[in-house]
Design a protein around this motif. Structure first.
Motif, PDB file in Angstrom:
ATOM      1  N   VAL A  22       0.841  -1.197   0.000  1.00 25.86           N
ATOM      2  CA  VAL A  22       0.000   0.000   0.000  1.00 25.86           C
ATOM      3  C   VAL A  22       0.880   1.251   0.000  1.00 25.86           C
ATOM      4  N   ALA A  23       1.915   1.240   0.813  1.00 30.69           N
ATOM      5  CA  ALA A  23       2.817   2.391   0.857  1.00 30.69           C
ATOM      6  C   ALA A  23       3.551   2.556  -0.476  1.00 30.69           C
ATOM      7  N   ARG A  24       4.000   1.473  -1.057  1.00 32.60           N
ATOM      8  CA  ARG A  24       4.752   1.519  -2.313  1.00 32.60           C
ATOM      9  C   ARG A  24       3.898   2.018  -3.476  1.00 32.60           C
ATOM     10  N   TYR A  25       2.685   1.485  -3.583  1.00 34.73           N
ATOM     11  CA  TYR A  25       1.828   1.828  -4.719  1.00 34.73           C
ATOM     12  C   TYR A  25       0.930   3.029  -4.451  1.00 34.73           C
ATOM     13  N   GLY A  26       0.835   3.444  -3.195  1.00 30.75           N
ATOM     14  CA  GLY A  26       0.032   4.618  -2.862  1.00 30.75           C
ATOM     15  C   GLY A  26      -1.454   4.422  -3.026  1.00 30.75           C
ATOM     16  N   SER A  27      -1.874   3.170  -3.066  1.00 31.84           N
ATOM     17  CA  SER A  27      -3.281   2.874  -3.306  1.00 31.84           C
ATOM     18  C   SER A  27      -3.595   1.461  -2.827  1.00 31.84           C
ATOM     19  N   MET A  28      -4.722   1.322  -2.143  1.00 28.88           N
ATOM     20  CA  MET A  28      -5.132  -0.010  -1.708  1.00 28.88           C
ATOM     21  C   MET A  28      -5.528  -0.863  -2.911  1.00 28.88           C
ATOM     22  N   ASN A  29      -6.160  -0.234  -3.910  1.00 27.02           N
ATOM     23  CA  ASN A  29      -6.553  -0.983  -5.109  1.00 27.02           C
ATOM     24  C   ASN A  29      -5.337  -1.498  -5.864  1.00 27.02           C
ATOM     25  N   LYS A  30      -4.326  -0.666  -6.024  1.00 31.88           N
ATOM     26  CA  LYS A  30      -3.114  -1.093  -6.731  1.00 31.88           C
ATOM     27  C   LYS A  30      -2.369  -2.161  -5.936  1.00 31.88           C
ATOM     28  N   ALA A  31      -2.347  -2.019  -4.616  1.00 31.69           N
ATOM     29  CA  ALA A  31      -1.709  -3.034  -3.771  1.00 31.69           C
ATOM     30  C   ALA A  31      -2.451  -4.362  -3.901  1.00 31.69           C
ATOM     31  N   ALA A  32      -3.776  -4.304  -3.931  1.00 29.09           N
ATOM     32  CA  ALA A  32      -4.576  -5.520  -4.082  1.00 29.09           C
ATOM     33  C   ALA A  32      -4.275  -6.201  -5.419  1.00 29.09           C
ATOM     34  N   GLN A  33      -4.172  -5.410  -6.473  1.00 30.32           N
ATOM     35  CA  GLN A  33      -3.837  -5.986  -7.780  1.00 30.32           C
ATOM     36  C   GLN A  33      -2.455  -6.627  -7.742  1.00 30.32           C
ATOM     37  N   HIS A  34      -1.495  -5.936  -7.150  1.00 29.38           N
ATOM     38  CA  HIS A  34      -0.126  -6.445  -7.069  1.00 29.38           C
ATOM     39  C   HIS A  34      -0.063  -7.762  -6.291  1.00 29.38           C
ATOM     40  N   LEU A  35      -0.806  -7.834  -5.189  1.00 27.16           N
ATOM     41  CA  LEU A  35      -0.786  -9.016  -4.330  1.00 27.16           C
ATOM     42  C   LEU A  35      -1.806 -10.073  -4.752  1.00 27.16           C
ATOM     43  N   ASN A  36      -2.602  -9.739  -5.780  1.00 24.80           N
ATOM     44  CA  ASN A  36      -3.624 -10.655  -6.299  1.00 24.80           C
ATOM     45  C   ASN A  36      -4.643 -11.058  -5.229  1.00 24.80           C
ATOM     46  N   VAL A  37      -5.118 -10.042  -4.500  1.00 25.08           N
ATOM     47  CA  VAL A  37      -6.154 -10.226  -3.492  1.00 25.08           C
ATOM     48  C   VAL A  37      -7.212  -9.151  -3.702  1.00 25.08           C
ATOM     49  N   THR A  38      -8.294  -9.215  -2.946  1.00 19.66           N
ATOM     50  CA  THR A  38      -9.349  -8.206  -3.067  1.00 19.66           C
ATOM     51  C   THR A  38      -8.975  -6.943  -2.291  1.00 19.66           C
ATOM     52  N   SER A  39      -9.573  -5.839  -2.689  1.00 22.72           N
ATOM     53  CA  SER A  39      -9.357  -4.574  -1.975  1.00 22.72           C
ATOM     54  C   SER A  39      -9.849  -4.669  -0.535  1.00 22.72           C
ATOM     55  N   SER A  40     -10.941  -5.404  -0.322  1.00 22.85           N
ATOM     56  CA  SER A  40     -11.463  -5.535   1.045  1.00 22.85           C
ATOM     57  C   SER A  40     -10.482  -6.304   1.928  1.00 22.85           C
ATOM     58  N   SER A  41      -9.750  -7.247   1.366  1.00 21.20           N
ATOM     59  CA  SER A  41      -8.723  -7.960   2.128  1.00 21.20           C
ATOM     60  C   SER A  41      -7.614  -7.003   2.560  1.00 21.20           C
ATOM     61  N   ILE A  42      -7.215  -6.126   1.651  1.00 25.57           N
ATOM     62  CA  ILE A  42      -6.194  -5.123   1.971  1.00 25.57           C
ATOM     63  C   ILE A  42      -6.694  -4.228   3.098  1.00 25.57           C
ATOM     64  N   THR A  43      -7.918  -3.759   2.977  1.00 26.70           N
ATOM     65  CA  THR A  43      -8.514  -2.889   3.995  1.00 26.70           C
ATOM     66  C   THR A  43      -8.538  -3.576   5.353  1.00 26.70           C
ATOM     67  N   GLN A  44      -8.913  -4.853   5.390  1.00 26.39           N
ATOM     68  CA  GLN A  44      -8.972  -5.594   6.650  1.00 26.39           C
ATOM     69  C   GLN A  44      -7.586  -5.724   7.284  1.00 26.39           C
ATOM     70  N   HIS A  45      -6.572  -5.982   6.471  1.00 30.11           N
ATOM     71  CA  HIS A  45      -5.215  -6.097   6.991  1.00 30.11           C
ATOM     72  C   HIS A  45      -4.745  -4.761   7.596  1.00 30.11           C
ATOM     73  N   ILE A  46      -5.007  -3.688   6.877  1.00 36.58           N
ATOM     74  CA  ILE A  46      -4.586  -2.370   7.368  1.00 36.58           C
ATOM     75  C   ILE A  46      -5.335  -2.009   8.647  1.00 36.58           C
ATOM     76  N   GLN A  47      -6.630  -2.283   8.681  1.00 35.48           N
ATOM     77  CA  GLN A  47      -7.413  -1.997   9.888  1.00 35.48           C
ATOM     78  C   GLN A  47      -6.902  -2.792  11.082  1.00 35.48           C
ATOM     79  N   THR A  48      -6.541  -4.043  10.862  1.00 39.63           N
ATOM     80  CA  THR A  48      -5.990  -4.870  11.939  1.00 39.63           C
ATOM     81  C   THR A  48      -4.686  -4.270  12.459  1.00 39.63           C
ATOM     82  N   LEU A  49      -3.815  -3.867  11.545  1.00 41.17           N
ATOM     83  CA  LEU A  49      -2.554  -3.249  11.958  1.00 41.17           C
ATOM     84  C   LEU A  49      -2.796  -1.964  12.738  1.00 41.17           C
ATOM     85  N   GLU A  50      -3.724  -1.142  12.264  1.00 43.85           N
ATOM     86  CA  GLU A  50      -4.014   0.125  12.947  1.00 43.85           C
ATOM     87  C   GLU A  50      -4.609  -0.113  14.333  1.00 43.85           C
TER      88      GLU A  50
END
Length: 76
Positions: A22-50
């Motif tokens: 997310v930090a590298r690509y500046g976008s949760m959507n782009k990070a999701a594409q890069h990691l081949n996961v859904t945007s909601s999965s990215i959001t859940q991971h970030i929320q857990t970390l926060e």
């Protein structure tokens, strides 16, 4: 907490990889594409970390993005 020891949380490698993307690509959507996961999965991971860290880890206001870009310029 017994004995005054503070329990610390160590995030998983997966959580760190998501945060880094997310930090590298500046976008949760782009990070999701890069990691081949859904945007909601990215959001859940970030929320857990926060939640475990206790503070926001990402800022979405344009002024913060400008500050981060400025810092990157001087760090590199």
């Amino acid at each position: 907490m017994e004995g005054g020891h503070k329990r610390t949380y160590t995030p998983s490698v997966e959580h760190i990889a998501v945060f880094e993307s997310v930090a590298r690509y500046g976008s949760m959507n782009k990070a999701a594409q890069h990691l081949n996961v859904t945007s909601s999965s990215i959001t859940q991971h970030i929320q857990t970390l926060e939640q475990t860290h206790g503070d926001p880890l990402l800022f979405t206001e344009p002024v913060f993005n400008w500050i981060l870009l400025l810092c990157e310029h001087y760090v590199d």
